[in-house]
Design a protein around this motif. Sequence first.
Motif, PDB file in Angstrom:
ATOM      1  N   GLY A  19       0.797  -1.222   0.000  1.00 31.68           N
ATOM      2  CA  GLY A  19       0.000   0.000   0.000  1.00 31.68           C
ATOM      3  C   GLY A  19       0.826   1.267   0.000  1.00 31.68           C
ATOM      4  O   GLY A  19       0.295   2.361  -0.214  1.00 31.68           O
ATOM      5  N   GLY A  20       2.121   1.123   0.229  1.00 30.47           N
ATOM      6  CA  GLY A  20       3.010   2.282   0.288  1.00 30.47           C
ATOM      7  C   GLY A  20       3.469   2.750  -1.079  1.00 30.47           C
ATOM      8  O   GLY A  20       3.031   2.237  -2.115  1.00 30.47           O
ATOM      9  N   SER A  21       4.368   3.727  -1.045  1.00 33.55           N
ATOM     10  CA  SER A  21       4.855   4.346  -2.283  1.00 33.55           C
ATOM     11  C   SER A  21       6.373   4.476  -2.260  1.00 33.55           C
ATOM     12  O   SER A  21       6.985   4.576  -1.197  1.00 33.55           O
TER      13      SER A  21
ATOM     14  N   ASN B 294       2.903   3.738  -6.629  1.00 34.56           N
ATOM     15  CA  ASN B 294       1.919   3.865  -5.560  1.00 34.56           C
ATOM     16  C   ASN B 294       1.177   2.549  -5.377  1.00 34.56           C
ATOM     17  O   ASN B 294       1.207   1.674  -6.252  1.00 34.56           O
ATOM     18  N   SER B 295       0.498   2.429  -4.259  1.00 37.46           N
ATOM     19  CA  SER B 295      -0.305   1.234  -3.961  1.00 37.46           C
ATOM     20  C   SER B 295       0.507  -0.032  -4.205  1.00 37.46           C
ATOM     21  O   SER B 295       0.035  -0.974  -4.858  1.00 37.46           O
TER      22      SER B 295
ATOM     23  N   ASP C 261       5.115  -6.716  -6.442  1.00 35.27           N
ATOM     24  CA  ASP C 261       5.973  -5.722  -7.095  1.00 35.27           C
ATOM     25  C   ASP C 261       7.426  -5.860  -6.650  1.00 35.27           C
ATOM     26  O   ASP C 261       8.305  -5.167  -7.175  1.00 35.27           O
ATOM     27  N   THR C 262       7.675  -6.732  -5.698  1.00 34.72           N
ATOM     28  CA  THR C 262       9.043  -6.949  -5.224  1.00 34.72           C
ATOM     29  C   THR C 262       9.930  -7.449  -6.364  1.00 34.72           C
ATOM     30  O   THR C 262       9.615  -8.436  -7.014  1.00 34.72           O
ATOM     31  N   ALA C 263      11.017  -6.729  -6.606  1.00 38.79           N
ATOM     32  CA  ALA C 263      11.921  -7.063  -7.711  1.00 38.79           C
ATOM     33  C   ALA C 263      13.087  -6.076  -7.707  1.00 38.79           C
ATOM     34  O   ALA C 263      13.058  -5.076  -6.989  1.00 38.79           O
TER      35      ALA C 263
ATOM     36  N   THR D 184      17.919  -1.253  -8.856  1.00 44.53           N
ATOM     37  CA  THR D 184      17.688  -0.904  -7.456  1.00 44.53           C
ATOM     38  C   THR D 184      16.619  -1.839  -6.913  1.00 44.53           C
ATOM     39  O   THR D 184      15.620  -2.107  -7.585  1.00 44.53           O
ATOM     40  N   GLN D 185      16.844  -2.346  -5.718  1.00 47.09           N
ATOM     41  CA  GLN D 185      15.956  -3.354  -5.145  1.00 47.09           C
ATOM     42  C   GLN D 185      14.734  -2.700  -4.519  1.00 47.09           C
ATOM     43  O   GLN D 185      14.844  -1.754  -3.727  1.00 47.09           O
ATOM     44  N   VAL D 186      13.575  -3.226  -4.848  1.00 49.44           N
ATOM     45  CA  VAL D 186      12.312  -2.825  -4.223  1.00 49.44           C
ATOM     46  C   VAL D 186      11.728  -4.055  -3.544  1.00 49.44           C
ATOM     47  O   VAL D 186      11.559  -5.095  -4.186  1.00 49.44           O
ATOM     48  N   THR D 187      11.455  -3.931  -2.269  1.00 49.47           N
ATOM     49  CA  THR D 187      10.851  -5.021  -1.510  1.00 49.47           C
ATOM     50  C   THR D 187       9.588  -4.516  -0.841  1.00 49.47           C
ATOM     51  O   THR D 187       9.624  -3.526  -0.117  1.00 49.47           O
TER      52      THR D 187
END
Length: 111
Positions: A15-17, A83-84, A89-91, A105-108
Amino acid sequence: QVQLVESGGGLVQAGGSLRLSCAASGIITSINSMGWYRQAPGDLREWVAAMTSGGSTNYADSVRGRFTISRDNAKNTWYLHMNSLKPEDTAVYYCSVRSVFGRGTQVTVSS
């Protein structure tokens, strides 16, 4: 020589951004098209979004309505506003221009 440096990734709750940046050198953002891609563990790299040199954008169905591309020509930088966010979306997120990719860049996203 084209060089791209992604930044802005991190750990966020569902739910974060986040806002990712793609700083470019060796090219001019205002006259180049670019794309954002991502690769989750064990998966192939997939296309996420794109912006043409004219500023038109397109998005994968999985992120349309949640992600937005923008650019700051004065800073020679593209952005991916996310957003949301969902756990899926982790990748590692990459930007690409002229078939050149940054290091990512890592998004978790935690549930």
